[in-house]
Every structure is written in C-alpha cells, then in structure tokens.
Design an enzyme around this catalytic site. Structure first.
Site, mmCIF file in Angstrom:
data_model
loop_
_atom_site.group_PDB
_atom_site.id
_atom_site.type_symbol
_atom_site.label_atom_id
_atom_site.label_comp_id
_atom_site.label_asym_id
_atom_site.label_seq_id
_atom_site.Cartn_x
_atom_site.Cartn_y
_atom_site.Cartn_z
ATOM 1 N N HIS A 11 0.833 -1.840 -0.040
ATOM 2 C CA HIS A 11 -0.020 -0.085 -0.041
ATOM 3 C C HIS A 11 0.963 1.222 -0.453
ATOM 4 O O HIS A 11 1.727 1.395 -0.867
ATOM 5 C CB HIS A 11 -0.910 -0.128 1.242
ATOM 6 C CG HIS A 11 -2.311 -1.079 1.061
ATOM 7 N ND1 HIS A 11 -2.957 -1.960 0.331
ATOM 8 C CD2 HIS A 11 -1.759 -2.312 1.670
ATOM 9 C CE1 HIS A 11 -3.120 -2.703 0.523
ATOM 10 N NE2 HIS A 11 -2.654 -3.560 1.343
ATOM 11 N N GLU A 25 -2.800 0.411 7.422
ATOM 12 C CA GLU A 25 -2.214 -0.910 7.160
ATOM 13 C C GLU A 25 -0.436 -0.092 6.665
ATOM 14 O O GLU A 25 0.356 -0.519 6.919
ATOM 15 C CB GLU A 25 -2.789 -1.896 6.652
ATOM 16 C CG GLU A 25 -1.475 -2.967 6.259
ATOM 17 C CD GLU A 25 -2.485 -3.787 4.805
ATOM 18 O OE1 GLU A 25 -1.477 -4.517 4.825
ATOM 19 O OE2 GLU A 25 -2.805 -3.273 5.007
ATOM 20 N N HIS A 78 2.821 -7.203 4.205
ATOM 21 C CA HIS A 78 1.139 -6.874 4.230
ATOM 22 C C HIS A 78 0.702 -6.828 6.478
ATOM 23 O O HIS A 78 1.845 -7.490 6.364
ATOM 24 C CB HIS A 78 0.566 -7.499 3.687
ATOM 25 C CG HIS A 78 0.651 -7.035 1.917
ATOM 26 N ND1 HIS A 78 -0.710 -5.644 1.627
ATOM 27 C CD2 HIS A 78 1.873 -6.820 1.369
ATOM 28 C CE1 HIS A 78 -0.031 -5.755 0.376
ATOM 29 N NE2 HIS A 78 1.223 -6.691 0.187
ATOM 30 N N GLU A 143 1.616 -11.943 6.012
ATOM 31 C CA GLU A 143 0.923 -10.891 6.794
ATOM 32 C C GLU A 143 0.419 -11.643 8.149
ATOM 33 O O GLU A 143 1.028 -12.010 8.367
ATOM 34 C CB GLU A 143 -0.784 -11.217 6.186
ATOM 35 C CG GLU A 143 -1.089 -12.062 4.794
ATOM 36 C CD GLU A 143 -1.767 -10.560 4.736
ATOM 37 O OE1 GLU A 143 -1.884 -9.304 5.435
ATOM 38 O OE2 GLU A 143 -2.584 -10.093 3.930
#
Length: 258
Positions: A11, A25, A78, A143
C-alpha cells in the site's frame, strides 16, 4: 554475484490498506519492511525497495520495479484484517504456488513469527495477486498479524525488533539453502545505468515516476544514505551502454554502475 531482494512495503500514499482505530496498514508495512531490509543489508544482501516513504504505486508498477532491478527474491509486507474486527489473529504467507523457493521462504518466516508469538496460519496459494503473478523472481507476501486484532497489534509493537529479526533470519536461512545450490558464475554481474542520486526520497520518486512514464525500466536503490535512481539490469555491458546512450539522448545525466 550478491543476492538481491526486492522489499515491497504494501500500500502507501492514497492507499492506506486496512485501517483500525486510526492505525493504518501502510504505516506498519513501511516500518517493518525498512527494519527487515536494514537487517538483510547488514548481512550482505543487496536490497531494493518499491517505496521508502508514503508514496503510492500500483501493484503492477511494484512488480515492474522488482523485475527491472534483477532481484532474486520479492518480499511484500502486509497486515491482515477481517470483516468482523478481532475475529482472527496470527500470521500467514501468500505465494503463487506452494513450491520451491517461495515455499521455503514462507515456512522459514512463519517458523520465526510463531517463535515470536504469532499463531501460524500457514502458507496460502493466491494466483490472482499481481505482485505474486507478475514478478519474474520467487515471491512471497507476508501477512504479519491482523491490524484489527488488539492482541496482534500489541505483540507487533512490544516485540517489534524480535519480529523484524525473525523475518530477516527466516529469509536468510531459506535463501542460503537456495544460493548454495546455484553455481558461481563470474559472468552474472549486472550493469545498471544510474540517472540520479538524492538525499530526499521525494526527488528520487519524482524522477522514478517520470522514467516509468516514459517506459524506461527504472527502480530505486537506497545505499549510503542516498536514493539512487537506476535503469535496467543488463548481463552484457554493451546493452547497458545502449541504454545509457538512449537516456542521454532524452536529456538525462547518466553513468554505468554494477
């Protein structure tokens, strides 16, 4: 030839990723990715980044930067989230296919994250993600806990250094196995054309986006406290010379490096 890893903090910029109680995040991804990247560099790995501050690039652009850099491995950072906050916890690693180097790296990192306190949610195949499908080197997407789970957030914050060290160690242990199996080849030196070096990341990203818009295979390497904008990763010097000539014809100041 030194092993090169492309680090992708997921992101960024106008894309915050998952958000929970004001926590974004994109910020967690960047902080953790930079910490892991520094540890990898300290262990002799060449590291390139898709971003080093709060900027946005599409997943395809991120994959393109990694491909242009000639990296041997792509690692995207992430954090997870669920429709119902707090309903899940733990770490998982996404791969295009659960085999080969990505599988080794994924399990190496998950073992370290479990040691740090995260629940091991396993390795998951995801064939629809651009950064896993479009990258030309082995790729994994980490993640690191659920941003909408207060316990996961507390663990990440309180054991941040241990977690960063663990992720780096999991990667190092896995790629050393793979690197040892590769024959040494003195002809693997890659020639790159440097177009600029900046102390301010914003200037480097302005130049990067300009080059990408003109369809040059550009990327950024952070080295010696400078953001170095480079183009191409050529096995043959003559190809780098051709690229340098083309760039100079377009008005860029350049030189060839390795």
């Amino acid at each position: 030839m030194a092993y090169t890893i492309a680090i992708d903090p997921g992101h960024g910029g106008r894309d915050p990723g998952a958000v929970f109680e004001g926590r974004q995040e994109k910020d967690d991804n960047l902080e953790l990715a930079l910490a892991v990247g520094q540890i990898l560099e300290d262990n002799g790995i060449d590291v390139v980044y898709t971003r080093m501050d709060d900027v946005y690039n599409t997943p395809f652009e991120k994959a393109t930067m990694a491909n242009n850099s000639g990296a041997d491995l792509f690692v995207s950072f992430h954090r997870n989230a669920m429709p119902t906050p707090g309903s899940a916890s733990g770490a998982e690693v996404l791969v295009y296919e659960d085999a080969g180097v990505p599988a080794e790296v994924a399990r190496g990192v998950l073992a370290e994250l479990a040691e740090a306190g995260f629940t091991d949610r396993g390795v998951i195949e995801r064939k629809n993600l651009v950064v896993l499908r479009r990258t030309q080197m082995p790729a994994v997407l980490l993640e690191v806990g659920f941003i909408d789970n207060p316990q996961d957030n507390q663990l990440l914050d309180s054991a941040f250094d241990e977690i960063a060290q663990g992720i780096a160690q999991g990667i190092l242990d896995s790629i050393h196995v793979e690197a040892a199996a590769r024959p040494e080849n003195p002809q693997e030196t890659l020639y790159r054309v440097q177009v600029g070096a900046f102390r301010e990341s914003a200037n480097a990203y302005d130049l990067l986006n300009q080059l990408l818009a003109e369809e040059f295979p550009a990327f950024i390497i952070y080295e010696d406290h400078l953001y170095r904008v480079q183009v191409g990763a050529f096995a043959r010097l003559e190809n780098a010379i051709r690229m340098e000539y083309t760039l100079r014809q377009e008005g860029y100041n350049t030189y060839i490096t390795t």
